[in-house]
Write a protein that holds these residues in place. Sequence first.
Motif, PDB file in Angstrom:
ATOM      1  N   ALA A  26       0.687  -1.428  -0.049  1.00  0.00           N
ATOM      2  CA  ALA A  26      -0.065   0.061   0.109  1.00  0.00           C
ATOM      3  C   ALA A  26       1.103   1.245   0.022  1.00  0.00           C
ATOM      4  O   ALA A  26       0.553   2.370  -0.613  1.00  0.00           O
ATOM      5  N   GLU A  27       1.891   1.307   0.838  1.00  0.00           N
ATOM      6  CA  GLU A  27       2.821   2.192   0.918  1.00  0.00           C
ATOM      7  C   GLU A  27       3.569   2.565  -0.611  1.00  0.00           C
ATOM      8  O   GLU A  27       3.577   3.680  -0.971  1.00  0.00           O
ATOM      9  N   ASP A  29       2.333   1.713  -3.508  1.00  0.00           N
ATOM     10  CA  ASP A  29       1.329   2.110  -4.345  1.00  0.00           C
ATOM     11  C   ASP A  29       0.966   3.630  -4.156  1.00  0.00           C
ATOM     12  O   ASP A  29       1.057   4.324  -5.178  1.00  0.00           O
ATOM     13  N   LYS A  30       0.863   4.000  -2.791  1.00  0.00           N
ATOM     14  CA  LYS A  30       0.703   5.371  -2.842  1.00  0.00           C
ATOM     15  C   LYS A  30       2.276   6.190  -3.220  1.00  0.00           C
ATOM     16  O   LYS A  30       1.837   7.402  -3.978  1.00  0.00           O
ATOM     17  N   ALA A  31       3.306   5.798  -2.976  1.00  0.00           N
ATOM     18  CA  ALA A  31       4.742   6.633  -3.485  1.00  0.00           C
ATOM     19  C   ALA A  31       4.544   6.490  -5.188  1.00  0.00           C
ATOM     20  O   ALA A  31       4.806   7.759  -5.636  1.00  0.00           O
ATOM     21  N   LEU A  32       3.994   5.401  -5.871  1.00  0.00           N
ATOM     22  CA  LEU A  32       3.945   5.380  -7.171  1.00  0.00           C
ATOM     23  C   LEU A  32       2.650   6.405  -7.532  1.00  0.00           C
ATOM     24  O   LEU A  32       3.143   7.280  -8.604  1.00  0.00           O
ATOM     25  N   ASN A  33       1.819   6.463  -6.914  1.00  0.00           N
ATOM     26  CA  ASN A  33       0.643   7.550  -7.307  1.00  0.00           C
ATOM     27  C   ASN A  33       1.057   8.981  -7.233  1.00  0.00           C
ATOM     28  O   ASN A  33       1.095   9.731  -7.981  1.00  0.00           O
ATOM     29  N   GLU A  34       1.898   9.339  -5.901  1.00  0.00           N
ATOM     30  CA  GLU A  34       2.789  10.530  -5.861  1.00  0.00           C
ATOM     31  C   GLU A  34       3.526  10.960  -7.069  1.00  0.00           C
ATOM     32  O   GLU A  34       3.482  11.885  -7.395  1.00  0.00           O
ATOM     33  N   VAL A  84       9.077   7.355 -11.541  1.00  0.00           N
ATOM     34  CA  VAL A  84       8.046   6.764 -11.692  1.00  0.00           C
ATOM     35  C   VAL A  84       8.333   5.127 -11.945  1.00  0.00           C
ATOM     36  O   VAL A  84       7.589   4.498 -11.369  1.00  0.00           O
ATOM     37  N   ASP A  85       9.255   5.292 -12.887  1.00  0.00           N
ATOM     38  CA  ASP A  85       9.654   3.618 -13.140  1.00  0.00           C
ATOM     39  C   ASP A  85      10.125   2.916 -11.908  1.00  0.00           C
ATOM     40  O   ASP A  85       9.599   1.897 -11.600  1.00  0.00           O
ATOM     41  N   VAL A  86      10.615   3.668 -11.072  1.00  0.00           N
ATOM     42  CA  VAL A  86      11.716   3.138 -10.168  1.00  0.00           C
ATOM     43  C   VAL A  86      10.445   2.792  -9.068  1.00  0.00           C
ATOM     44  O   VAL A  86      10.456   1.629  -8.610  1.00  0.00           O
ATOM     45  N   SER A  87       9.549   3.677  -8.770  1.00  0.00           N
ATOM     46  CA  SER A  87       8.514   3.404  -7.914  1.00  0.00           C
ATOM     47  C   SER A  87       7.472   2.056  -8.743  1.00  0.00           C
ATOM     48  O   SER A  87       6.994   1.434  -7.663  1.00  0.00           O
ATOM     49  N   GLN A  89       8.457  -0.420 -10.338  1.00  0.00           N
ATOM     50  CA  GLN A  89       9.253  -1.569  -9.982  1.00  0.00           C
ATOM     51  C   GLN A  89       9.171  -1.809  -8.704  1.00  0.00           C
ATOM     52  O   GLN A  89       8.960  -3.051  -8.216  1.00  0.00           O
ATOM     53  N   ASN A  90       9.321  -0.762  -7.645  1.00  0.00           N
ATOM     54  CA  ASN A  90       9.354  -1.221  -6.113  1.00  0.00           C
ATOM     55  C   ASN A  90       8.086  -1.867  -5.837  1.00  0.00           C
ATOM     56  O   ASN A  90       7.743  -2.815  -5.173  1.00  0.00           O
ATOM     57  N   ARG A  91       6.789  -1.206  -6.459  1.00  0.00           N
ATOM     58  CA  ARG A  91       5.448  -1.739  -6.228  1.00  0.00           C
ATOM     59  C   ARG A  91       5.343  -3.136  -6.805  1.00  0.00           C
ATOM     60  O   ARG A  91       4.946  -4.171  -6.002  1.00  0.00           O
ATOM     61  N   GLU A  92       5.803  -3.538  -7.772  1.00  0.00           N
ATOM     62  CA  GLU A  92       5.685  -4.866  -8.524  1.00  0.00           C
ATOM     63  C   GLU A  92       6.605  -5.939  -7.426  1.00  0.00           C
ATOM     64  O   GLU A  92       6.151  -7.094  -7.346  1.00  0.00           O
ATOM     65  N   ILE A  93       7.631  -5.635  -7.028  1.00  0.00           N
ATOM     66  CA  ILE A  93       8.543  -6.286  -5.983  1.00  0.00           C
ATOM     67  C   ILE A  93       7.607  -6.657  -4.826  1.00  0.00           C
ATOM     68  O   ILE A  93       7.540  -7.827  -4.485  1.00  0.00           O
ATOM     69  N   GLU A  94       7.000  -5.637  -4.122  1.00  0.00           N
ATOM     70  CA  GLU A  94       6.145  -5.684  -3.102  1.00  0.00           C
ATOM     71  C   GLU A  94       4.905  -6.590  -3.547  1.00  0.00           C
ATOM     72  O   GLU A  94       4.665  -7.577  -2.499  1.00  0.00           O
ATOM     73  N   ARG A  95       4.324  -6.415  -4.674  1.00  0.00           N
ATOM     74  CA  ARG A  95       3.249  -7.283  -5.015  1.00  0.00           C
ATOM     75  C   ARG A  95       3.637  -8.794  -5.094  1.00  0.00           C
ATOM     76  O   ARG A  95       2.995  -9.843  -4.633  1.00  0.00           O
ATOM     77  N   ALA A  96       4.817  -8.992  -5.659  1.00  0.00           N
ATOM     78  CA  ALA A  96       5.403 -10.317  -5.555  1.00  0.00           C
ATOM     79  C   ALA A  96       5.481 -10.791  -4.419  1.00  0.00           C
ATOM     80  O   ALA A  96       5.216 -12.086  -3.843  1.00  0.00           O
ATOM     81  N   ARG A  97       6.089 -10.319  -3.266  1.00  0.00           N
ATOM     82  CA  ARG A  97       6.343 -10.489  -1.961  1.00  0.00           C
ATOM     83  C   ARG A  97       5.073 -10.968  -1.460  1.00  0.00           C
ATOM     84  O   ARG A  97       4.716 -11.959  -0.638  1.00  0.00           O
ATOM     85  N   LEU A  98       3.932 -10.121  -1.485  1.00  0.00           N
ATOM     86  CA  LEU A  98       2.587 -10.359  -0.963  1.00  0.00           C
ATOM     87  C   LEU A  98       1.998 -11.826  -1.457  1.00  0.00           C
ATOM     88  O   LEU A  98       1.410 -12.542  -0.820  1.00  0.00           O
ATOM     89  N   LEU A  99       2.240 -11.777  -2.951  1.00  0.00           N
ATOM     90  CA  LEU A  99       1.676 -12.977  -3.688  1.00  0.00           C
ATOM     91  C   LEU A  99       2.309 -14.278  -2.639  1.00  0.00           C
ATOM     92  O   LEU A  99       1.653 -15.459  -2.203  1.00  0.00           O
TER      93      LEU A  99
END
Length: 148
Positions: A26-27, A29-34, A84-87, A89-99
Amino acid sequence: MTRSQRLDPLLRVTQQRQDAVARQLAERDKALNEQQQRLDLLKQYADSYSPAPAGSTLAPAMLANHVAFRAKLDVALQQQAQAVDVSRQNREIERARLLLASRDNKVLEQLAASYRSEEQRVASQREQRELDDLGGRRVRAAREAGEP
Protein backbone atom coordinates in the motif's frame (compact mmCIF):
# COMPACT_ATOMS: atom_id res chain seq x y z
CA MET A 1 -1.56 -30.28 22.28
CA THR A 2 -2.80 -31.37 18.88
CA ARG A 3 -0.95 -30.93 15.60
CA SER A 4 -3.40 -28.26 14.48
CA GLN A 5 -2.91 -26.33 17.73
CA ARG A 6 0.85 -26.47 17.27
CA LEU A 7 0.39 -24.76 13.88
CA ASP A 8 -1.61 -21.86 15.35
CA PRO A 9 1.43 -19.75 16.40
CA LEU A 10 2.99 -20.31 12.99
CA LEU A 11 -0.27 -19.31 11.33
CA ARG A 12 -0.33 -16.09 13.37
CA VAL A 13 3.24 -15.29 12.34
CA THR A 14 2.56 -15.90 8.64
CA GLN A 15 -0.62 -13.80 8.85
CA GLN A 16 1.32 -10.97 10.50
CA ARG A 17 3.98 -11.22 7.81
CA GLN A 18 1.32 -11.14 5.11
CA ASP A 19 -0.29 -8.09 6.73
CA ALA A 20 3.07 -6.31 6.94
CA VAL A 21 3.79 -6.98 3.27
CA ALA A 22 0.29 -5.77 2.36
CA ARG A 23 0.98 -2.51 4.24
CA GLN A 24 4.29 -2.14 2.40
CA LEU A 25 2.51 -2.71 -0.90
CA ALA A 26 0.00 0.00 0.00
CA GLU A 27 2.88 2.37 0.78
CA ARG A 28 4.56 1.55 -2.55
CA ASP A 29 1.25 2.09 -4.33
CA LYS A 30 0.87 5.47 -2.65
CA ALA A 31 4.45 6.44 -3.55
CA LEU A 32 3.85 5.44 -7.19
CA ASN A 33 0.66 7.50 -7.33
CA GLU A 34 2.49 10.52 -5.89
CA GLN A 35 5.35 10.15 -8.39
CA GLN A 36 2.87 9.79 -11.25
CA GLN A 37 0.99 12.89 -10.12
CA ARG A 38 4.25 14.87 -10.04
CA LEU A 39 5.06 13.69 -13.53
CA ASP A 40 1.61 14.64 -14.79
CA LEU A 41 1.87 18.10 -13.25
CA LEU A 42 5.33 18.59 -14.69
CA LYS A 43 4.08 17.55 -18.14
CA GLN A 44 1.20 20.01 -17.89
CA TYR A 45 3.57 22.78 -16.91
CA ALA A 46 6.00 21.92 -19.70
CA ASP A 47 3.14 21.84 -22.22
CA SER A 48 1.94 25.25 -21.06
CA TYR A 49 5.44 26.64 -21.39
CA SER A 50 5.32 26.71 -25.13
CA PRO A 51 8.01 28.06 -27.40
CA ALA A 52 8.05 31.75 -28.16
CA PRO A 53 5.14 32.80 -30.37
CA ALA A 54 5.94 32.77 -34.05
CA GLY A 55 6.60 36.17 -35.50
CA SER A 56 7.57 37.71 -32.18
CA THR A 57 11.01 39.00 -31.64
CA LEU A 58 12.92 38.12 -28.54
CA ALA A 59 16.17 39.50 -27.44
CA PRO A 60 18.98 36.98 -27.81
CA ALA A 61 19.41 36.80 -24.03
CA MET A 62 15.70 36.11 -23.49
CA LEU A 63 15.73 33.47 -26.22
CA ALA A 64 18.77 31.81 -24.65
CA ASN A 65 17.05 31.85 -21.25
CA HIS A 66 13.90 30.39 -22.77
CA VAL A 67 15.83 27.58 -24.48
CA ALA A 68 17.86 26.85 -21.33
CA PHE A 69 14.72 26.73 -19.18
CA ARG A 70 13.01 24.43 -21.65
CA ALA A 71 16.07 22.13 -21.57
CA LYS A 72 15.89 22.05 -17.76
CA LEU A 73 12.21 21.18 -17.97
CA ASP A 74 13.00 18.31 -20.33
CA VAL A 75 15.67 16.99 -17.94
CA ALA A 76 13.23 17.27 -15.03
CA LEU A 77 10.62 15.34 -17.06
CA GLN A 78 13.12 12.57 -17.77
CA GLN A 79 14.17 12.35 -14.13
CA GLN A 80 10.57 12.23 -12.96
CA ALA A 81 9.73 9.57 -15.52
CA GLN A 82 12.63 7.52 -14.14
CA ALA A 83 11.33 8.05 -10.59
CA VAL A 84 7.92 6.76 -11.73
CA ASP A 85 9.56 3.68 -13.28
CA VAL A 86 11.52 2.97 -10.07
CA SER A 87 8.35 3.36 -7.99
CA ARG A 88 6.51 1.03 -10.34
CA GLN A 89 9.28 -1.58 -10.05
CA ASN A 90 9.23 -1.29 -6.24
CA ARG A 91 5.47 -1.77 -6.24
CA GLU A 92 5.78 -4.88 -8.41
CA ILE A 93 8.40 -6.31 -6.07
CA GLU A 94 6.08 -5.79 -3.11
CA ARG A 95 3.20 -7.29 -5.07
CA ALA A 96 5.29 -10.41 -5.69
CA ARG A 97 6.25 -10.56 -2.00
CA LEU A 98 2.58 -10.31 -1.04
CA LEU A 99 1.70 -13.10 -3.45
CA LEU A 100 4.35 -15.34 -1.88
CA ALA A 101 3.33 -14.45 1.68
CA SER A 102 -0.31 -15.09 0.81
CA ARG A 103 0.53 -18.44 -0.73
CA ASP A 104 2.58 -19.48 2.32
CA ASN A 105 -0.27 -18.50 4.61
CA LYS A 106 -2.81 -20.37 2.51
CA VAL A 107 -0.70 -23.54 2.52
CA LEU A 108 -0.44 -23.44 6.31
CA GLU A 109 -4.18 -22.79 6.65
CA GLN A 110 -4.92 -25.77 4.42
CA LEU A 111 -2.54 -27.95 6.42
CA ALA A 112 -4.16 -26.86 9.69
CA ALA A 113 -7.62 -27.51 8.25
CA SER A 114 -6.49 -30.97 7.16
CA TYR A 115 -5.11 -31.67 10.64
CA ARG A 116 -8.35 -30.46 12.24
CA SER A 117 -10.42 -32.62 9.92
CA GLU A 118 -8.29 -35.66 10.76
CA GLU A 119 -8.50 -34.88 14.47
CA GLN A 120 -12.28 -34.55 14.21
CA ARG A 121 -12.52 -37.87 12.36
CA VAL A 122 -10.39 -39.61 15.00
CA ALA A 123 -12.47 -38.05 17.80
CA SER A 124 -15.70 -39.19 16.11
CA GLN A 125 -14.35 -42.72 15.74
CA ARG A 126 -13.27 -42.75 19.39
CA GLU A 127 -16.69 -41.50 20.47
CA GLN A 128 -18.42 -44.16 18.36
CA ARG A 129 -16.23 -46.90 19.86
CA GLU A 130 -17.06 -45.67 23.34
CA LEU A 131 -20.78 -45.71 22.52
CA ASP A 132 -20.45 -49.20 21.02
CA ASP A 133 -18.58 -50.41 24.14
CA LEU A 134 -21.21 -48.87 26.39
CA GLY A 135 -24.01 -50.52 24.40
CA GLY A 136 -22.16 -53.84 24.49
CA ARG A 137 -21.73 -53.60 28.27
CA ARG A 138 -25.42 -52.87 28.72
CA VAL A 139 -26.37 -55.87 26.58
CA ARG A 140 -24.00 -58.14 28.57
CA ALA A 141 -25.26 -56.74 31.85
CA ALA A 142 -28.86 -57.34 30.75
CA ARG A 143 -28.05 -60.94 29.73
CA GLU A 144 -26.28 -61.60 32.98
CA ALA A 145 -29.22 -60.17 34.90
CA GLY A 146 -31.49 -62.46 32.92
CA GLU A 147 -33.39 -59.74 31.13
CA PRO A 148 -34.52 -60.39 27.56
